[in-house]
Design a protein around this motif. Structure first.
Motif, short mmCIF file in Angstrom:
data_model
loop_
_atom_site.label_atom_id
_atom_site.label_comp_id
_atom_site.label_asym_id
_atom_site.label_seq_id
_atom_site.Cartn_x
_atom_site.Cartn_y
_atom_site.Cartn_z
N THR A 59 0.87 -1.17 0.00
CA THR A 59 0.00 0.00 0.00
C THR A 59 0.91 1.22 0.00
OG1 THR A 59 -0.10 0.00 2.41
CG2 THR A 59 -1.87 -1.14 1.25
N PHE A 92 -10.72 -2.28 10.52
CA PHE A 92 -11.31 -2.98 9.38
C PHE A 92 -10.37 -2.96 8.17
CE2 PHE A 92 -13.84 -3.16 5.48
CZ PHE A 92 -14.46 -4.38 5.67
N GLY A 93 -9.82 -1.80 7.84
CA GLY A 93 -8.92 -1.69 6.70
C GLY A 93 -7.67 -2.53 6.88
N SER A 94 -7.10 -2.52 8.08
CA SER A 94 -5.90 -3.31 8.34
C SER A 94 -6.19 -4.80 8.26
CB SER A 94 -5.33 -2.95 9.72
OG SER A 94 -4.95 -1.61 9.76
N ALA A 95 -7.29 -5.23 8.86
CA ALA A 95 -7.65 -6.65 8.83
C ALA A 95 -7.95 -7.11 7.41
CB ALA A 95 -8.85 -6.90 9.74
N THR A 96 -8.61 -6.26 6.63
CA THR A 96 -8.92 -6.59 5.24
C THR A 96 -7.64 -6.75 4.44
OG1 THR A 96 -11.01 -5.40 5.38
CG2 THR A 96 -10.16 -5.82 3.18
N ARG A 97 -6.68 -5.87 4.66
CA ARG A 97 -5.40 -5.94 3.95
C ARG A 97 -4.66 -7.24 4.29
NH1 ARG A 97 -2.47 -4.96 -0.41
NH2 ARG A 97 -0.29 -4.73 0.10
N ALA A 125 -6.02 -10.04 5.38
CA ALA A 125 -6.78 -11.14 4.80
C ALA A 125 -6.45 -11.30 3.32
CB ALA A 125 -8.28 -10.92 4.99
N GLY A 126 -6.30 -10.19 2.62
CA GLY A 126 -5.95 -10.25 1.21
C GLY A 126 -4.56 -10.80 0.98
N ALA A 140 -4.61 -14.67 1.17
CA ALA A 140 -5.60 -15.37 0.35
C ALA A 140 -4.97 -16.28 -0.71
CB ALA A 140 -6.52 -14.36 -0.33
#
Length: 79
Positions: free
Chosen positions: A21, A29-34, A36-37, A40
């Motif tokens: 990034t 939320f943004g950190s956890a989403t990153r 998780a991505g 993946a």
């Protein structure tokens, strides 16, 4: 998720060789989403089953080193 403070900020640095990034990611939320991505799919051709994680000290702070065989894949400092 309870162990991460709500006002966490994620800073990344790919060293010019991997995706990252370009701006800090603020918030849980943004950190956890990153994260998780990032988990993946295989990273640099290495499957998750072949990775090992070690808790270390990085720059005077707690951190994690994730590697496979004799290669370091990720260094994560928690400050």
């Amino acid at each position: 998720m309870e162990s991460i403070v709500p006002d966490v900020t994620l800073w990344t640095d790919g060293g010019g060789r991997v995706r990252q990034t370009h701006l800090p990611v603020a918030g849980l939320f943004g950190s956890a989403t990153r994260f998780a991505g990032m988990t993946a799919r295989p990273y640099k051709g290495v499957s998750h089953a072949d990775m090992a994680m070690e808790i270390v000290e990085l720059n005077g702070s707690p951190g994690l080193v994730i590697g496979a065989a004799v290669r370091v894949l990720v260094r994560l400092a928690l400050t």
